[in-house]
Design an enzyme around this catalytic site. Structure first.
Site, PDB file in Angstrom:
ATOM      1  N   SER A  61      35.936  46.449  32.959  1.00  0.00           N
ATOM      2  CA  SER A  61      35.114  45.367  32.436  1.00  0.00           C
ATOM      3  C   SER A  61      33.699  45.422  33.023  1.00  0.00           C
ATOM      4  CB  SER A  61      35.813  44.024  32.689  1.00  0.00           C
ATOM      5  OG  SER A  61      35.320  43.020  31.837  1.00  0.00           O
ATOM      6  N   ASP A  92      26.585  30.443  41.606  1.00  0.00           N
ATOM      7  CA  ASP A  92      25.255  30.119  41.086  1.00  0.00           C
ATOM      8  C   ASP A  92      24.623  31.349  40.440  1.00  0.00           C
ATOM      9  OD1 ASP A  92      25.462  27.506  41.905  1.00  0.00           O
ATOM     10  OD2 ASP A  92      24.310  27.788  43.755  1.00  0.00           O
ATOM     11  N   HIS A 117      43.081  42.684  27.778  1.00  0.00           N
ATOM     12  CA  HIS A 117      41.888  43.068  28.531  1.00  0.00           C
ATOM     13  C   HIS A 117      42.205  43.401  29.992  1.00  0.00           C
ATOM     14  CE1 HIS A 117      37.709  43.395  29.538  1.00  0.00           C
ATOM     15  NE2 HIS A 117      37.735  42.362  30.357  1.00  0.00           N
TER      16      HIS A 117
END
Length: 252
Positions: free
Chosen positions: A85, A173, A232
């Site tokens: 990924s 963040d 996946h």
């Protein structure tokens, strides 16, 4: 440099470098890494802003590829690379920009294209949890279930919740602010001529027939294969089949 776990003895052959995906860590790959290490040394990294690796303001693929290059150089200058990924995209950029470091490449369930599979909602869900409020993972799971319905996804995310230190081992963040970069893929004109396998889950929609031309343009010697019954997270859903495919392609 990136934090990593090392398995097996140092040998004359190039080590295997395992590169996890978004929200993952090197330890997610521990079972497969241990089994592969019976044939060759295996190193499983924590990517930047994940696990025990350094925090940074960027999650660009060029920066992630540079991180991987530094690790490979420290290991002797060449590796067999397996990336899943986000880690697969970083591994592709590494092979395209520093081909001398990559003896062979396996890209797990991702293509060199931009995606719309945003994970921003998972960042938001994790940010809403206060790690200091939980002493048990089951309590954190119950709280996370209000935003994330799928138990398997919650289990995966909560592997990055450090209950002892009362913190996420993810720089949420930055991962949130850099999500567009994570979904994208750099515009590169280079190609990597080394042995390459695009290994997809047969039940996944991440590697599609329309991606083939782009794959072949960047990786002219690429082969493609699918693991039946896998989605996946093919390495977690079908670990034995995934390991067998890695062994066969790397001729371990």
């Amino acid at each position: 440099m990136l934090a990593y776990d090392s398995y097996g003895e140092e040998t004359a052959g190039a080590p295997i470098l395992i590169v996890h995906g978004l929200f993952g860590s090197g330890r997610n790959w521990g079972v497969i890494a241990k089994r592969l290490s019976k044939s060759r040394r295996v190193v499983s990294v924590d990517m930047r802003n994940h696990g025990d690796s350094p925090r940074a303001d960027s999650q660009s693929y060029h920066d992630m590829a540079d991180d991987l290059a530094q690790v490979i150089e420290s290991l002797g200058g060449e590796a067999l690379v397996v990336g899943h990924s986000m880690g697969g995209k970083a591994s592709m950029v590494l092979a395209l920009t520093r081909p001398e470091l990559v003896r062979a490449l396996i890209v797990a369930d991702i293509a060199p294209v931009a995606y719309e599979h945003t994970q921003a909602h998972l960042v938001d869900a994790m940010q809403e949890l206060d790690p200091a409020a939980f002493d048990k993972r089951s309590d954190a799971d119950a709280a996370l279930a209000r935003k994330v319905e799928t138990k398997g996804v919650r289990d995966f995310l909560l592997q990055s919740l450090d209950l002892k230190e009362k913190r996420w081992k993810l720089n949420l963040d930055v991962l949130g602010s850099e999500m567009d970069k994570i979904l994208s893929f750099p515009d590169l004109s280079a190609s990597y001529d080394g042995p390459t396998l695009f290994l997809a889950g047969a039940e996944s929609d991440y590697v599609l027939p329309e991606h083939r031309d782009r794959i072949k343009a960047l990786f002219p010697n690429a082969k493609q294969a699918k693991i039946p019954g896998a989605g996946h997270w093919l390495h977690a859903e079908k670990p034995r089949e995934f390991e067998a495919a890695v062994r066969a392609f790397f001729t371990l």
